[in-house]
Every structure is written in structure tokens, then in C-alpha cells.
Design an enzyme around this catalytic site. Structure first.
Site, PDB file in Angstrom:
ATOM      1  CE  LYS A 157       6.797   1.700  -1.349  1.00 20.78           C
ATOM      2  NZ  LYS A 157       5.488   1.076  -1.620  1.00 20.78           N
ATOM      3  CE  LYS A 216       5.295   5.252  -0.210  1.00 21.10           C
ATOM      4  NZ  LYS A 216       4.541   4.078  -0.510  1.00 21.10           N
TER       5      LYS A 216
HETATM    6  C1  PBG Z   1       2.243  -0.487  -1.113  1.00 22.39           C
HETATM    7  C2  PBG Z   1       2.396   0.877  -0.586  1.00 22.39           C
HETATM    8  C3  PBG Z   1       2.881   1.328   0.652  1.00 22.39           C
HETATM    9  C4  PBG Z   1       2.715   2.710   0.677  1.00 22.39           C
HETATM   10  C5  PBG Z   1       2.168   3.069  -0.545  1.00 22.39           C
HETATM   11  N1  PBG Z   1       1.999   1.928  -1.310  1.00 22.39           N
HETATM   12  C6  PBG Z   1       3.365   0.572   1.811  1.00 22.39           C
HETATM   13  C7  PBG Z   1       4.639  -0.169   1.755  1.00 22.39           C
HETATM   14  O1  PBG Z   1       5.370  -0.150   0.776  1.00 22.39           O
HETATM   15  O2  PBG Z   1       4.891  -0.833   2.753  1.00 22.39           O
HETATM   16  C8  PBG Z   1       3.054   3.628   1.823  1.00 22.39           C
HETATM   17  C9  PBG Z   1       2.241   4.869   1.894  1.00 22.39           C
HETATM   18  C10 PBG Z   1       2.290   5.599   3.178  1.00 22.39           C
HETATM   19  O3  PBG Z   1       3.020   5.263   4.137  1.00 22.39           O
HETATM   20  O4  PBG Z   1       1.548   6.586   3.291  1.00 22.39           O
HETATM   21  N2  PBG Z   1       3.412  -1.172  -1.390  1.00 22.39           N
END
Ligand code: PBG
Length: 323
Positions: free
Chosen positions: A195, A248
Site C-alpha cells: 500500500k 493499492k
Molecule cells: C485506511 C484506508 C485508506 C484507504 C483504504 N483504507 C485511506 C488511507 O490510507 O489514507 C483508501 C481507499 C481509497 O482511496 O479508495 N487506512
């Protein structure tokens, strides 16, 4: 001498031929729909930057889930907007928290629909960071305890799968251990393994009200420049017990989806994040791009790159189109 013996256009001459030789096909069963659950009743608040997506109270969420099931969508993933936030993210692991209540309601009203839950703290902390903040940074090991408690609490409420998205080191192992000890050895973990600290999460932070109040997430989420490191993250999560690993965002990281597919035999998921969704909608609203075709082409690309599972805000319209 390839030409004129070989003419690549021969197999493109009709839709019947194109369909016959199509290498990548989409199926609603491979989509997971992200949903945002909020307190109240009868609440259905559209998220400005994400047309067609809403903050939903539990009663409305249940209707959305029934629709997802009817469309044959593979599952939903829940994000919670708690009544109140604090330094300890206590709403995240409260057995009566917003997500826990939502899980129980969906279980009751829409049996058979796969319920995954996002396991993270940023929606629940007053400062919007993904864990316990000590000396201006998120403390890894204290945060692990919160994540493990949250995962067990979700499983107890009836979640089919938990999906940690925090990017703490060791969280998959900590969650696996806690689930096993709690009697949930059969609950799989979908790890947000690679991520990235991405600008494309912008609209989500409006949807989930989870923007960090100071600093950013670069001390825990990955540097977009690092592909080899992404493979190490995936490898470590698999070693710690992840059942499914995710890359992601999706479209800016198709190379890593492909590398992951080639290197690991576990199921690979990809998250087409909020910003990817919003960009397509914004361009379509301006008349610059065809919405349906952009939706299908983006999803096809993600699957072609190697993702067998796609988390996408397009799950419903795409399923309808495929239906
Ligand atoms: C929580 C999380 C996030 C997303 C999914 N889980 C936000 C982040 O990390 O700031 C992003 C999902 C999206 O942008 O559709 N940590």
C-alpha cells in the site's frame, strides 16, 4: 516474412471473433464493493467527489448490500465512521462499534453475502493517523494490539474476512495469532500488502473523514518509487499468514500487480482507489471521456495485469453492465 501471411486484423473483424479470442473477461464475482457506514437512521449522504457512493446508516447499508448480492458482486468491504473519535481509536475495537453493528445487521438481512472489513485506526483516531501517536509518529508495536483487537471484534460480529490497511510491520502475524487464539482460525486475512502513500486516496479521506490532522502517512505507507520493496512487503505478509495479498492503488501500479502475479501463487487483489474512480467520473462529467467504457477498460486492465480480485467503487455499475 510475416505479412501478408499474417494479418492481425483478421481476428478483429467482428464482435463474434473478438469475443472468441478475448483473453481477459470480467465477472461480478471478482469485484468487492467498498461501503461507508455511519451513525443514524435513514442516512444516505452522497460523497461529493465520488458520484454514486454514499455514507450510509446501517438500515440503508443493508439495502445496498442486498443490491450487491442481487448483482452477484463478490463481496463488500466495510469502512466505519464512528460517533466519536479519540486518541486510542476505541471505536475501532468496540464490540458495539459502528462496523460491528453493521456486520451483524448484514449477516441477519443478507445471509450469504461475503463481508470483509477494513481493519485500520485512521477513521477512529482524533488525529486521523493509523495508530497510536508517540513523539509525532505512529508507534508500530502499540498499534499492533489495537489492530488485533479490532480484527477479533469484527470476526466475533460475523465478518467473513478481515483486511488490515494500516501498514504497520508485523500486523498480519499479530492479527493471525489473535484470531486463532479467539477461535477464528478459519477467518482469512486479506492484507493490504503493498500500500503506497498515494495522493489518489484524497476523495476517500473525505468519504471516511479520515485525513491526518498533521503530517502525512509516509512513515508507514510505501514510497511510490519502490517496486522491489513492494515484493518484500508481499512476501513478508504471506509469511506472516496473509491469505490474499493486495496492491493499492491499482492503475498507477499495474507493473507491481503483474510482478506479484508472476512471483506468488496466492490470490492477488488490487484496489482501484477513490482517486482513480473520481478522475474517471470528473472527465466523464466534462464530456471528455465515456464513463462506461473508461470503467470497463480500467477494470479490464487491472485484471489483465494479474489481479483476480478488484476492490472498486464501480462494482455495481460494472456488474449491471456485465449482468
Ligand atoms: C485506511 C484506508 C485508506 C484507504 C483504504 N483504507 C485511506 C488511507 O490510507 O489514507 C483508501 C481507499 C481509497 O482511496 O479508495 N487506512
Amino acid at each position: 516474412m510475416p505479412f501478408p501471411v499474417h494479418r492481425m486484423r483478421r481476428l478483429r473483424g467482428s464482435e463474434a471473433l473478438r469475443s472468441l479470442v478475448r483473453e481477459t473477461r470480467l465477472h461480478p464475482g471478482q469485484f468487492i464493493l467498498p461501503l461507508f457506514v455511519c451513525p443514524g437512521e435513514g442516512v444516505r449522504r452522497e460523497i461529493g467527489a465520488m458520484p454514486g457512493n454514499h455514507q450510509l446508516s446501517v438500515d440503508e447499508l443493508v439495502k445496498e448490500c442486498a443490491e450487491a448480492k442481487r448483482l452477484g458482486i463478490g463481496g463488500v468491504i466495510l469502512f466505519g465512521l464512528p460517533e466519536s473519535k479519540d486518541e486510542m481509536a476505541s471505536g475501532a475495537y468496540d464490540d458495539n462499534g459502528i462496523v460491528q453493528r453493521a456486520i451483524r445487521a448484514i449477516r441477519r438481512e443478507t445471509p450469504g453475502l461475503l463481508i470483509a472489513t477494513d481493519v485500520c485506526n485512521c477513521e477512529y483516531t482524533s488525529h486521523g493517523h493509523c495508530g497510536f501517536v508517540k513523539d509525532g509518529d505512529v508507534d508500530n508495536d502499540i498499534t499492533l494490539g489495537w489492530l488485533a483487537r479490532t480484527a477479533v471484534s469484527h470476526a466475533r460480529a460475523g465478518a467473513d474476512m478481515v483486511a488490515p490497511s494500516d501498514m504497520m510491520d508485523g500486523r498480519v502475524g499479530a492479527i493471525r495469532k489473535a484470531l486463532d487464539a479467539g477461535g477464528y482460525a478459519g477467518t482469512p486475512i486479506l492484507a493490504y500488502a503493498a500500500k503506497f502513500a498515494s495522493v489518489f486516496y484524497g476523495p476517500f479521506r473525505e468519504a471516511a473523514e479520515s485525513a491526518p490532522q498533521f503530517g502525512d502517512r509516509r512513515s508507514y505507507q510505501m514510497d511510490p518509487a519502490n517496486g522491489r520493496e513492494a515484493m518484500r512487503e508481499i512476501e513478508l505478509d504471506l509469511e506472516e499468514g496473509a491469505d490474499i495479498v493486495m496492491v493499492k492503488p491499482a492503475m498507477p501500479y499495474l507493473d507491481l500487480i503483474r510482478q506479484a502475479r508472476d512471483r506468488f501463487d496466492a490470490p492477488i487483489a488490487a484496489y482501484q482507489v477513490s482517486g482513480e474512480y473520481s478522475m474517471i467520473h470528473a472527465a466523464a462529467r466534462n464530456g471528455w471521456i465515456d464513463l462506461e467504457r473508461a470503467m470497463m477498460e480500467s477494470l479490464t486492465s487491472i485484471v489483465r495485469a494479474g489481479a483476480g480480485i478488484v476492490l472498486t467503487y464501480f462494482a455495481k455499475p460494472a456488474a449491471r453492465l456485465l449482468g
